[in-house]
Design a protein around this motif. Sequence first.
Motif, PDB file in Angstrom:
ATOM      1  N   ALA A 189      -2.470 -14.486   5.390  1.00 21.65           N
ATOM      2  CA  ALA A 189      -2.047 -13.343   6.204  1.00 21.65           C
ATOM      3  C   ALA A 189      -3.314 -12.704   6.768  1.00 21.65           C
ATOM      4  CB  ALA A 189      -1.273 -12.338   5.359  1.00 21.65           C
ATOM      5  N   PRO A 190      -3.958 -13.349   7.746  1.00 23.78           N
ATOM      6  CA  PRO A 190      -5.299 -12.956   8.187  1.00 23.78           C
ATOM      7  C   PRO A 190      -5.357 -11.542   8.743  1.00 23.78           C
ATOM      8  CG  PRO A 190      -4.520 -14.975   9.279  1.00 23.78           C
ATOM      9  CD  PRO A 190      -3.359 -14.384   8.587  1.00 23.78           C
ATOM     10  N   ALA A 191      -4.212 -10.975   9.109  1.00 23.52           N
ATOM     11  CA  ALA A 191      -4.223  -9.632   9.687  1.00 23.52           C
ATOM     12  C   ALA A 191      -4.268  -8.550   8.621  1.00 23.52           C
ATOM     13  CB  ALA A 191      -2.995  -9.429  10.578  1.00 23.52           C
ATOM     14  N   GLY A 192      -3.911  -8.902   7.389  1.00 20.31           N
ATOM     15  CA  GLY A 192      -3.845  -7.891   6.346  1.00 20.31           C
ATOM     16  C   GLY A 192      -5.209  -7.433   5.883  1.00 20.31           C
ATOM     17  N   SER A 193      -5.195  -6.464   4.937  1.00 17.22           N
ATOM     18  CA  SER A 193      -6.443  -5.992   4.353  1.00 17.22           C
ATOM     19  C   SER A 193      -6.791  -6.861   3.153  1.00 17.22           C
ATOM     20  CB  SER A 193      -6.288  -4.540   3.918  1.00 17.22           C
ATOM     21  OG  SER A 193      -7.126  -4.263   2.829  1.00 17.22           O
ATOM     22  N   CYS A 194      -8.077  -6.934   2.846  1.00 19.17           N
ATOM     23  CA  CYS A 194      -8.492  -7.744   1.706  1.00 19.17           C
ATOM     24  C   CYS A 194      -8.680  -6.877   0.474  1.00 19.17           C
ATOM     25  CB  CYS A 194      -9.757  -8.527   2.033  1.00 19.17           C
ATOM     26  SG  CYS A 194     -11.205  -7.489   2.246  1.00 19.17           S
ATOM     27  N   ARG A 195      -8.048  -5.713   0.465  1.00 21.09           N
ATOM     28  CA  ARG A 195      -8.210  -4.830  -0.688  1.00 21.09           C
ATOM     29  C   ARG A 195      -7.695  -5.491  -1.964  1.00 21.09           C
ATOM     30  NH1 ARG A 195      -5.018  -0.191   0.506  1.00 21.09           N
ATOM     31  NH2 ARG A 195      -5.432  -0.939   2.609  1.00 21.09           N
TER      32      ARG A 195
ATOM     33  N   ASN B 275     -10.243  -7.840  -3.397  1.00 21.97           N
ATOM     34  CA  ASN B 275     -11.324  -7.148  -4.098  1.00 21.97           C
ATOM     35  C   ASN B 275     -10.856  -6.627  -5.451  1.00 21.97           C
ATOM     36  OD1 ASN B 275     -12.411  -7.603  -1.608  1.00 21.97           O
ATOM     37  ND2 ASN B 275     -13.409  -5.612  -1.440  1.00 21.97           N
TER      38      ASN B 275
ATOM     39  N   GLN C 134     -17.104  -3.498   1.218  1.00 22.08           N
ATOM     40  CA  GLN C 134     -16.055  -2.621   1.751  1.00 22.08           C
ATOM     41  C   GLN C 134     -14.895  -3.464   2.230  1.00 22.08           C
ATOM     42  OE1 GLN C 134     -16.288   0.651   1.584  1.00 22.08           O
ATOM     43  NE2 GLN C 134     -18.401   0.593   0.800  1.00 22.08           N
ATOM     44  N   PRO C 135     -13.703  -3.237   1.700  1.00 22.30           N
ATOM     45  CA  PRO C 135     -12.571  -4.055   2.131  1.00 22.30           C
ATOM     46  C   PRO C 135     -12.261  -3.842   3.607  1.00 22.30           C
ATOM     47  CG  PRO C 135     -11.825  -2.241   0.755  1.00 22.30           C
ATOM     48  CD  PRO C 135     -13.309  -2.248   0.694  1.00 22.30           C
ATOM     49  N   ASP C 136     -11.913  -4.935   4.251  1.00 19.84           N
ATOM     50  CA  ASP C 136     -11.608  -4.864   5.681  1.00 19.84           C
ATOM     51  C   ASP C 136     -10.455  -5.834   5.947  1.00 19.84           C
ATOM     52  OD1 ASP C 136     -11.714  -4.259   8.318  1.00 19.84           O
ATOM     53  OD2 ASP C 136     -13.693  -5.122   8.694  1.00 19.84           O
ATOM     54  N   GLU C 137     -10.472  -6.452   7.094  1.00 20.78           N
ATOM     55  CA  GLU C 137      -9.402  -7.402   7.395  1.00 20.78           C
ATOM     56  C   GLU C 137      -9.638  -8.732   6.681  1.00 20.78           C
ATOM     57  OE1 GLU C 137      -8.768  -7.962  11.572  1.00 20.78           O
ATOM     58  OE2 GLU C 137      -7.106  -6.533  11.438  1.00 20.78           O
ATOM     59  N   VAL C 138      -8.538  -9.381   6.329  1.00 16.75           N
ATOM     60  CA  VAL C 138      -8.622 -10.655   5.645  1.00 16.75           C
ATOM     61  C   VAL C 138      -9.391 -11.677   6.468  1.00 16.75           C
ATOM     62  CG1 VAL C 138      -7.232 -12.679   5.093  1.00 16.75           C
ATOM     63  CG2 VAL C 138      -6.638 -10.474   4.107  1.00 16.75           C
TER      64      VAL C 138
ATOM     65  N   CYS D 272     -12.978 -11.477   5.854  1.00 16.96           N
ATOM     66  CA  CYS D 272     -13.421 -11.225   4.472  1.00 16.96           C
ATOM     67  C   CYS D 272     -14.297 -12.370   3.983  1.00 16.96           C
ATOM     68  CB  CYS D 272     -12.225 -11.061   3.551  1.00 16.96           C
ATOM     69  SG  CYS D 272     -12.719 -10.749   1.848  1.00 16.96           S
TER      70      CYS D 272
ATOM     71  N   ALA E 253      -2.834 -13.831   0.465  1.00 15.75           N
ATOM     72  CA  ALA E 253      -3.780 -13.016   1.225  1.00 15.75           C
ATOM     73  C   ALA E 253      -4.452 -13.858   2.310  1.00 15.75           C
ATOM     74  CB  ALA E 253      -4.833 -12.427   0.302  1.00 15.75           C
ATOM     75  N   ARG E 254      -4.934 -15.006   1.904  1.00 16.16           N
ATOM     76  CA  ARG E 254      -5.649 -15.883   2.833  1.00 16.16           C
ATOM     77  C   ARG E 254      -4.776 -16.245   4.024  1.00 16.16           C
ATOM     78  NH1 ARG E 254      -6.176 -21.893   1.134  1.00 16.16           N
ATOM     79  NH2 ARG E 254      -4.031 -21.567   1.768  1.00 16.16           N
TER      80      ARG E 254
END
Lengths: 138, 138
Positions: A72-78, A81, B114-118, B121, A69-70
Amino acid sequence: MQIGELARSTGVKIETIRYYEREHLLPVPQRTDGNYRLYSPRHVEQLRFIRYCRSLDMSLEEVRILIEARDAPAGSCRTVNALLDEKMAEVDARVDELRQLQHQLRNLRGLCPQPDEVKTCAILMELNRSARIVKAQI
Amino acid sequence: MQIGELARSTGVKIETIRYYEREHLLPVPQRTDGNYRLYSPRHVEQLRFIRYCRSLDMSLEEVRILIEARDAPAGSCRTVNALLDEKMAEVDARVDELRQLQHQLRNLRGLCPQPDEVKTCAILMELNRSARIVKAQI
DNA sequence: CTTGACCCTGAAGCTACTTCAGGCTTTTCA
DNA sequence: TGAAAAGCCTGAAGTAGCTTCAGGGTCAAG
Ligand SMILES: [Zn+2]
Ligand SMILES: [Zn+2]
Ligand SMILES: [Zn+2]
Ligand SMILES: [Zn+2]
């Protein structure tokens, strides 16, 4: 920086560092002519990251997910969480278990304040009795 | 009583029962002509005893010690008491660890409601930051 | 030129089981 | 009676996260 220095500067055993490399948690380092591993500051950071996550009780698989995750900075951090939520639930459940266990152990221990002969020990009698009564729990 | 019935009546898997036998925690059972294991009520009791100890977080080695003590009624129960004391200390320590962990995880999770972009985060930023600061703990 | 510190690899050991592969035995029921 | 199904057998390997071991190469100092 050789593996020994990396080990000293992070408090992680040499064998553990090599193990993380085998597990693809640490990037493959360069090698000297003599086939010694050579690490960069990037490796130090990554190793510290791993150990910090481990100190939060993350499994290596979870650490892998966090690293992914870390990086891939463009992805979501869902996923991050969700991972934390799950971990928190696990820890809460384990704490509850252990607090019950504390209780049981204290009660059991209280049955025999002064050690004496086994055949009259209330602890062993209680263990036998409970084993008969209680259903397997684990 | 065959192994399947023992398994059903105790809630312990067949493979686990065979494993305990290999580990000398369960006495070797008789066999039928067809080489099936045959268990007695004594085995049921012993298996329940093992599982109850396991539910108290004893290791198999510790269970072995308890069984040994139990089967030597003339001896002193000092080892039993010592075992429980040690176990209680372990559990207490682990609870403290986990409660700290709960705290850390909650704080961390709170950083990203709230999840957002990595790349923005706060959780991942904090993980990186803490990894840099905190000494290896585990 | 040899000692000692440092590094290498692959394999096995640890806990407490679980899973798997491959093959018997016994029961059932058509 | 015969064949499927259920039950049992063994030995080996897999699980997590390392640690330990055996056997050997590399490098700096004296
Ligand atoms: Zn109580
Ligand atoms: Zn006692
Ligand atoms: Zn707090
Ligand atoms: Zn976030």
